[in-house]
Design a protein around this motif. Structure first.
Motif, PDB file in Angstrom:
ATOM      1  N   UNK A   1     -39.336 -28.804 -83.503  1.00 33.34           N
ATOM      2  CA  UNK A   1     -40.632 -28.277 -83.286  1.00 33.34           C
ATOM      3  C   UNK A   1     -41.322 -29.104 -82.360  1.00 33.34           C
ATOM      4  N   UNK A   2     -40.787 -30.332 -82.070  1.00 29.01           N
ATOM      5  CA  UNK A   2     -41.393 -31.019 -81.134  1.00 29.01           C
ATOM      6  C   UNK A   2     -40.454 -31.534 -79.873  1.00 29.01           C
ATOM      7  N   UNK A   3     -40.532 -30.522 -78.910  1.00 27.79           N
ATOM      8  CA  UNK A   3     -39.581 -30.610 -77.866  1.00 27.79           C
ATOM      9  C   UNK A   3     -40.397 -31.747 -76.765  1.00 27.79           C
ATOM     10  N   UNK A   4     -39.687 -32.254 -75.712  1.00 25.21           N
ATOM     11  CA  UNK A   4     -38.558 -31.910 -75.371  1.00 25.21           C
ATOM     12  C   UNK A   4     -37.498 -32.925 -76.238  1.00 25.21           C
ATOM     13  N   UNK A   5     -36.244 -32.634 -76.378  1.00 29.61           N
ATOM     14  CA  UNK A   5     -35.414 -33.360 -77.194  1.00 29.61           C
ATOM     15  C   UNK A   5     -34.726 -34.459 -76.559  1.00 29.61           C
ATOM     16  N   UNK A   6     -34.467 -35.680 -77.082  1.00 30.27           N
ATOM     17  CA  UNK A   6     -33.975 -36.933 -76.514  1.00 30.27           C
ATOM     18  C   UNK A   6     -32.880 -37.597 -77.401  1.00 30.27           C
TER      19      UNK A   6
END
Length: 398
Positions: free
Chosen positions: A37-42
């Motif tokens: 639910x909390x992009x961006x993905x790292x």
């Protein structure tokens, strides 16, 4: 364990494993969904996905097979791996503390003792606290301790309660097994006592009837031999031979009467059918006409066998003592009692020896086992009447 119980146990384990599959996979997906639910993905999100995938894979590779199995050394290693997954997941995403909802119960399931379960729970709680510290540094100590303390308290409460229920169930199962074993031993002792009592009765009746007749035959035969020695007493010897024949016939009658009391009871027939067969057989052997009349509900197998044996012994009494031309067997239910009567038109009870007659003592012993009683007196129209009472409370299916 019987095959039926094995099937039930296997089904229970299979259902339990399915629920665990859904629980662990579902919680892992929830944690992954929260992180998504909390992009961006790292790197952190990908690492969390890898940890969650490893968490689920470890379950299917090893943990799933351990549900319902005996504790093993590998369970401790698997518990340590679970704790490591919780530490790694929480340090990457605090919401991964949700994994506690399935990890705590799983630790309780895999533990081989109460001590092992407590140590595993403490390890999970410390992993949550350590994960918060890794994620937030010193600021995460308070939050980690709060979450860890709350979750471990709930885990201890639920785990100890469920463990107590399990121990209570195992204790009940053990007591049930002991009770069934005791019932089996009691039934065996009861059968053994019945066999011993029946043997004693048969020994007494053989001694009082056939053995005495054979003893008399031996004595008369010896006297006959003496009369034939020296100056033969032909007339006396002929008289002894007639007496031997009479005594032999009496012994044969006694033997037939004893055999009649030992006739097997058909398991598929009713009491009325068994008594009818007994009456017809008695008529063919003795020429005495026998009527039967059975009324009332089924008595239960135990009472039916007792009544049939009593009827057999009653007819044996008629065979030996009554010199009757007809007899009647009746069974009826009156209130809480069942009653069997054997009435004949013979010479009456005065012809029966003072000891009570053939089979009466054994009949009384048999009836005592079911709380019944027997009486022997003059019939309403002459002859003799044998009456047997037994309470219906003893009814049971054999």
């Amino acid at each position: 364990m019987s095959d039926g119980w094995k099937v039930v146990a296997d089904d229970a384990r299979r259902v339990s494993r399915i629920w665990w599959d859904l629980a662990l996979t579902g919680v892992a997906l929830i944690v992954a969904g929260i992180a998504a639910l909390d992009p961006p993905y790292g790197t952190r999100e990908y690492a969390l996905a890898a940890v969650l995938a490893g968490f689920v894979a470890a379950w299917f590779v090893y943990g799933r097979s351990r549900v319902g199995a005996a504790p093993g050394r590998g369970d401790v290693v698997y518990t340590v791996i679970l704790i490591a997954f919780v530490l790694a997941a929480v340090s990457l995403e605090p919401a991964a503390a949700t994994l506690q909802t399935v990890v705590y119960p799983l630790v309780w399931v895999l533990a081989d003792s109460m001590r092992g379960a407590i140590m595993g729970n403490v390890g999970v709680a410390l992993a949550v606290v350590a994960g918060y510290i890794v994620r937030f540094g010193v600021d995460g100590v308070v939050s980690g301790l709060a979450v860890g303390a709350l979750s471990i308290t709930f885990s201890f409460a639920m785990g100890l309660w469920i463990t107590r229920i399990g121990e209570f169930g195992e204790e009940r199962a053990r007591l049930l097994e002991e009770l069934q074993a005791a019932q089996g031993e009691l039934a065996a002792l009861h059968r053994e006592a019945g066999v011993t009592s029946e043997r004693a009765r048969l020994a007494r009746e053989i001694h009082d009837t056939i053995a005495q007749s054979l003893t008399g035959l031996v004595m008369v035969a010896q006297r006959t031999a003496t009369r034939l020695d020296g100056e033969a007493d032909v007339a006396g010897a002929r008289s002894d031979i007639d007496l031997i024949e009479t005594m032999a016939r009496d012994a044969l009658t006694e033997a037939r009467g004893l055999v009649a009391t030992l006739t097997p009871v058909g398991v598929d027939s009713t009491l009325a059918e068994a008594l009818e067969r007994l009456a017809r057989s008695f008529e063919r052997e003795t020429g005495v006409r026998v009527e039967t009349d059975v009324t009332g509900d089924a008595l239960g197998r135990e009472l039916e066998v007792v009544f049939l044996r009593c009827a057999q012994e009653g007819l044996a009494n008629v065979r030996k003592h009554a010199r009757a031309t007809s007899a009647r067997i009746a069974v009826e239910v009156t209130g809480d009692d069942a009653r069997l009567t054997v009435v004949d038109d013979g010479v009456g009870p005065g012809a029966v020896p003072s000891s009570g007659g053939f089979g009466l003592a054994g009949m009384a012993d048999r009836l005592e086992l079911v709380g019944g009683r027997v009486s022997f007196a003059s019939g309403p129209s002459g002859g003799a009447a044998l009456t047997v009472f037994a309470p219906l409370s003893t009814r049971m299916d054999a």
